[in-house]
Write a protein that holds these residues in place. Sequence first.
Motif, PDB file in Angstrom:
ATOM      1  N   GLU A 138      55.910  67.044  35.346  1.00  0.00           N
ATOM      2  CA  GLU A 138      55.291  66.133  34.390  1.00  0.00           C
ATOM      3  C   GLU A 138      55.282  64.706  34.911  1.00  0.00           C
ATOM      4  O   GLU A 138      54.295  63.982  34.751  1.00  0.00           O
ATOM      5  CB  GLU A 138      56.011  66.222  33.047  1.00  0.00           C
ATOM      6  N   TRP A 139      56.399  64.274  35.525  1.00  0.00           N
ATOM      7  CA  TRP A 139      56.451  62.924  36.086  1.00  0.00           C
ATOM      8  C   TRP A 139      55.439  62.778  37.218  1.00  0.00           C
ATOM      9  O   TRP A 139      54.819  61.736  37.389  1.00  0.00           O
ATOM     10  CB  TRP A 139      57.856  62.599  36.580  1.00  0.00           C
ATOM     11  N   VAL A 141      52.146  62.187  35.713  1.00  0.00           N
ATOM     12  CA  VAL A 141      52.020  60.831  35.176  1.00  0.00           C
ATOM     13  C   VAL A 141      51.602  59.857  36.266  1.00  0.00           C
ATOM     14  O   VAL A 141      50.738  58.995  36.064  1.00  0.00           O
ATOM     15  CB  VAL A 141      53.343  60.390  34.526  1.00  0.00           C
ATOM     16  N   PRO A 190      51.256  64.608  29.081  1.00  0.00           N
ATOM     17  CA  PRO A 190      51.802  64.458  27.727  1.00  0.00           C
ATOM     18  C   PRO A 190      51.550  63.059  27.175  1.00  0.00           C
ATOM     19  O   PRO A 190      51.289  62.109  27.918  1.00  0.00           O
ATOM     20  CB  PRO A 190      53.296  64.729  27.915  1.00  0.00           C
ATOM     21  N   LEU A 191      51.637  62.945  25.847  1.00  0.00           N
ATOM     22  CA  LEU A 191      51.399  61.654  25.205  1.00  0.00           C
ATOM     23  C   LEU A 191      52.362  60.587  25.703  1.00  0.00           C
ATOM     24  O   LEU A 191      51.973  59.433  25.891  1.00  0.00           O
ATOM     25  CB  LEU A 191      51.517  61.802  23.682  1.00  0.00           C
ATOM     26  N   TRP A 192      53.640  60.970  25.922  1.00  0.00           N
ATOM     27  CA  TRP A 192      54.590  59.979  26.407  1.00  0.00           C
ATOM     28  C   TRP A 192      54.200  59.494  27.804  1.00  0.00           C
ATOM     29  O   TRP A 192      54.529  58.380  28.207  1.00  0.00           O
ATOM     30  CB  TRP A 192      56.016  60.527  26.414  1.00  0.00           C
ATOM     31  N   GLY A 193      53.439  60.334  28.530  1.00  0.00           N
ATOM     32  CA  GLY A 193      52.978  59.926  29.860  1.00  0.00           C
ATOM     33  C   GLY A 193      51.993  58.770  29.778  1.00  0.00           C
ATOM     34  O   GLY A 193      52.022  57.847  30.606  1.00  0.00           O
ATOM     35  N   ALA A 216      51.990  56.547  27.448  1.00  0.00           N
ATOM     36  CA  ALA A 216      52.784  55.369  27.099  1.00  0.00           C
ATOM     37  C   ALA A 216      53.454  54.786  28.334  1.00  0.00           C
ATOM     38  O   ALA A 216      53.492  53.564  28.525  1.00  0.00           O
ATOM     39  CB  ALA A 216      53.841  55.741  26.056  1.00  0.00           C
ATOM     40  N   VAL A 217      53.978  55.661  29.206  1.00  0.00           N
ATOM     41  CA  VAL A 217      54.621  55.196  30.442  1.00  0.00           C
ATOM     42  C   VAL A 217      53.600  54.510  31.347  1.00  0.00           C
ATOM     43  O   VAL A 217      53.851  53.439  31.903  1.00  0.00           O
ATOM     44  CB  VAL A 217      55.292  56.371  31.178  1.00  0.00           C
ATOM     45  N   ARG A 218      52.432  55.122  31.491  1.00  0.00           N
ATOM     46  CA  ARG A 218      51.385  54.531  32.336  1.00  0.00           C
ATOM     47  C   ARG A 218      50.971  53.159  31.812  1.00  0.00           C
ATOM     48  O   ARG A 218      50.820  52.196  32.569  1.00  0.00           O
ATOM     49  CB  ARG A 218      50.164  55.466  32.383  1.00  0.00           C
TER      50      ARG A 218
END
Length: 232
Positions: free
Chosen positions: A2-3, A6, A14-17, A19-21
């Motif tokens: 997953e990382w 990203v 994923p949605l949190w990805g 946000a991280v980007r």
Amino acid sequence: MEWQAVFNGAKEIPLWGFAVRAALLYFALIIGVRWMGHREVGILAGYNYLTAAGIMSVAAVRMVSPEASLTSALVIVFAYALVNVFFSYLDIKWPKLIDRAPVILIENGLIHKKNMLDSHVTIDNLLGQLRLKGAHNLSEVAFAILEPTGKISVFKKSNTLPVTRKQMNLPAKFAALPALLVHDGQVDGENLTSLGLNLNWLKDRLAEQGFGRVEDVFLVALQPDGTLYVSS
């Protein structure tokens, strides 16, 4: 995995990805703008504008497109910043080679038609800029210059300028900033001392305006003309 998606991009992340980007790109933009300095904020030259537009375009695409590579976006952002800093250096050394030169649109009250055409400035544009500078009549204007920033500098004829204090043989009036004495009920003792004042003087002045306690006042400032601005 997953990382890796990203940073390198994938059909789905994923949605949190996202946000991280977005967060990483945001911090990269902040660092890049701080690195480029005040010129980029003011967009003082054509290449500054291109840099700002290019960086924002890259950041926007990488934020919303899952298949776009975040790593390449970060590289592009810092490469843009580096090129901008390099061009800023060249602009200092050889301004005529890198940046645009000022263009005279009005000289001694006469409009330069050729310069207007070359710089793509219409009469409506020119008149609008003159009005914004307080020149409502063309007969008032001595010079109008299109600056490299895209703004127009206006110099009025001397006989249309307001009378100055010097011409009226009046003493000079010095501009100064208000001195903050109280903020949210807290006394700024350093400012009081630097002005040669004390807490008793402040309380007496507040009492004259109907305030019994300093804590009841939100803001107190000593203005350049010696009057006290008080807001509760």
